[in-house]
Design an enzyme around this catalytic site. Sequence first.
Site, PDB file in Angstrom:
ATOM      1  N   ALA A   1     -12.070  -4.840  14.635  1.00 35.04           N
ATOM      2  CA  ALA A   1     -11.742  -6.249  14.829  1.00 35.04           C
ATOM      3  C   ALA A   1     -10.445  -6.617  14.109  1.00 35.04           C
ATOM      4  O   ALA A   1      -9.580  -7.313  14.655  1.00 35.04           O
ATOM      5  CB  ALA A   1     -12.891  -7.127  14.327  1.00 35.04           C
ATOM      6  N   ALA A   2     -10.307  -6.146  12.870  1.00 40.21           N
ATOM      7  CA  ALA A   2      -9.106  -6.451  12.092  1.00 40.21           C
ATOM      8  C   ALA A   2      -7.859  -5.835  12.725  1.00 40.21           C
ATOM      9  O   ALA A   2      -6.804  -6.482  12.814  1.00 40.21           O
ATOM     10  CB  ALA A   2      -9.264  -5.948  10.659  1.00 40.21           C
TER      11      ALA A   2
ATOM     12  N   ASN B   1       1.620  -2.306   5.409  1.00 40.63           N
ATOM     13  CA  ASN B   1       0.875  -1.066   5.579  1.00 40.63           C
ATOM     14  C   ASN B   1      -0.507  -1.079   4.938  1.00 40.63           C
ATOM     15  O   ASN B   1      -1.425  -0.435   5.429  1.00 40.63           O
ATOM     16  CB  ASN B   1       1.685   0.101   4.986  1.00 40.63           C
ATOM     17  CG  ASN B   1       0.856   1.355   4.822  1.00 40.63           C
ATOM     18  OD1 ASN B   1       0.569   2.056   5.792  1.00 40.63           O
ATOM     19  ND2 ASN B   1       0.451   1.641   3.587  1.00 40.63           N
TER      20      ASN B   1
ATOM     21  N   ASP C   1      -2.959  -7.608  -5.270  1.00 39.36           N
ATOM     22  CA  ASP C   1      -3.959  -7.562  -4.213  1.00 39.36           C
ATOM     23  C   ASP C   1      -3.441  -8.420  -3.068  1.00 39.36           C
ATOM     24  O   ASP C   1      -3.375  -9.643  -3.182  1.00 39.36           O
ATOM     25  CB  ASP C   1      -5.288  -8.102  -4.742  1.00 39.36           C
ATOM     26  CG  ASP C   1      -6.369  -8.196  -3.674  1.00 39.36           C
ATOM     27  OD1 ASP C   1      -6.085  -7.896  -2.495  1.00 39.36           O
ATOM     28  OD2 ASP C   1      -7.494  -8.597  -4.016  1.00 39.36           O
TER      29      ASP C   1
ATOM     30  N   GLY D   1       0.821  -1.208   0.000  1.00 34.61           N
ATOM     31  CA  GLY D   1       0.000   0.000   0.000  1.00 34.61           C
ATOM     32  C   GLY D   1       0.848   1.248   0.000  1.00 34.61           C
ATOM     33  O   GLY D   1       0.563   2.214   0.699  1.00 34.61           O
TER      34      GLY D   1
ATOM     35  N   TYR E   1     -13.308  -2.917  10.972  1.00 38.10           N
ATOM     36  CA  TYR E   1     -11.999  -2.279  11.079  1.00 38.10           C
ATOM     37  C   TYR E   1     -11.399  -2.490  12.467  1.00 38.10           C
ATOM     38  O   TYR E   1     -10.229  -2.866  12.598  1.00 38.10           O
ATOM     39  CB  TYR E   1     -12.139  -0.787  10.779  1.00 38.10           C
ATOM     40  CG  TYR E   1     -10.829  -0.056  10.647  1.00 38.10           C
ATOM     41  CD1 TYR E   1     -10.078  -0.132   9.482  1.00 38.10           C
ATOM     42  CD2 TYR E   1     -10.334   0.715  11.692  1.00 38.10           C
ATOM     43  CE1 TYR E   1      -8.879   0.539   9.358  1.00 38.10           C
ATOM     44  CE2 TYR E   1      -9.134   1.392  11.582  1.00 38.10           C
ATOM     45  CZ  TYR E   1      -8.407   1.304  10.409  1.00 38.10           C
ATOM     46  OH  TYR E   1      -7.213   1.972  10.295  1.00 38.10           O
TER      47      TYR E   1
ATOM     48  N   SER F   1      -3.909   0.189  14.091  1.00 41.29           N
ATOM     49  CA  SER F   1      -4.662   1.418  14.347  1.00 41.29           C
ATOM     50  C   SER F   1      -4.974   1.518  15.825  1.00 41.29           C
ATOM     51  O   SER F   1      -5.100   0.505  16.522  1.00 41.29           O
ATOM     52  CB  SER F   1      -5.972   1.420  13.553  1.00 41.29           C
ATOM     53  OG  SER F   1      -6.830   2.466  13.996  1.00 41.29           O
TER      54      SER F   1
END
Length: 247
Positions: free
Chosen positions: A155-156, A88, A65, A14, A153, A140
């Site tokens: 949870a990930a 990232n 991907d 990314g 988001y 995050s």
Amino acid sequence: MESYFKDKIVLVTGGTSGIGREIAKQLLEKGCKVIINYGHNEELFEETKNEFIDYIENIKFIKADISNENEVIKMFEQIDSLDYLVNNAGTNIDGFIEHFEVDDFKKVVNVNLIGKFICTKYAIPLLKNSKTPSIVNIASRLGVKSCIEASAYCAAEAGIINFTETCALEFSKYGIRVNAISPGLTKTPLALKGWSEEERKRQEENNPLKRLGETADIANTVLFLLSDRAGYINGQNIIIDGGAILK
């Protein structure tokens, strides 16, 4: 620090926008050879290539991907050696749980968490051959302190932090350090998408340092964690949010 990074090879997933682009930029400025992965946005690819034209001999762009194992395998077939991996790449879809589509939940988890697992899995054989191997996962603050409309988001990102700790335990025998960084609200197109100027200013005012994060704030810490100055830091998650999590 420039001499330490000179000619080291790093993969930044990314790497054509936001935090990833700033990380790639700083590593190039330090003399690294940077492999920049991007998913699908050809416009951002062209922008990044033009911005980094002075470093083009030290850059390799690979489109893949990262949530697709076959594409990741093909990406690593183009990489002969590796010193660092910066996981990232990420995405987000907002929505309240009761109205959230299962496919959207899966998409966020597949890119943000499973994608980091896939890239890590295929990077390890290369990192084992490096004298200074290190992985930094971008998570995050929402992996530590959740909020509404971001179930997938949150949870990930929590998964990334725990995955980082597991990696540190498993890969220490190879001398591979693995750490995570958890940014707070940072000024990137993805993070500020849909925010009004008034909402952004309110977030700044609510932050103990009275500002939002800059991409350089995150990149500076990535370079520190990759360097020999962080040689005894392993399995940690560093929150970079100006102290917002304390409130």
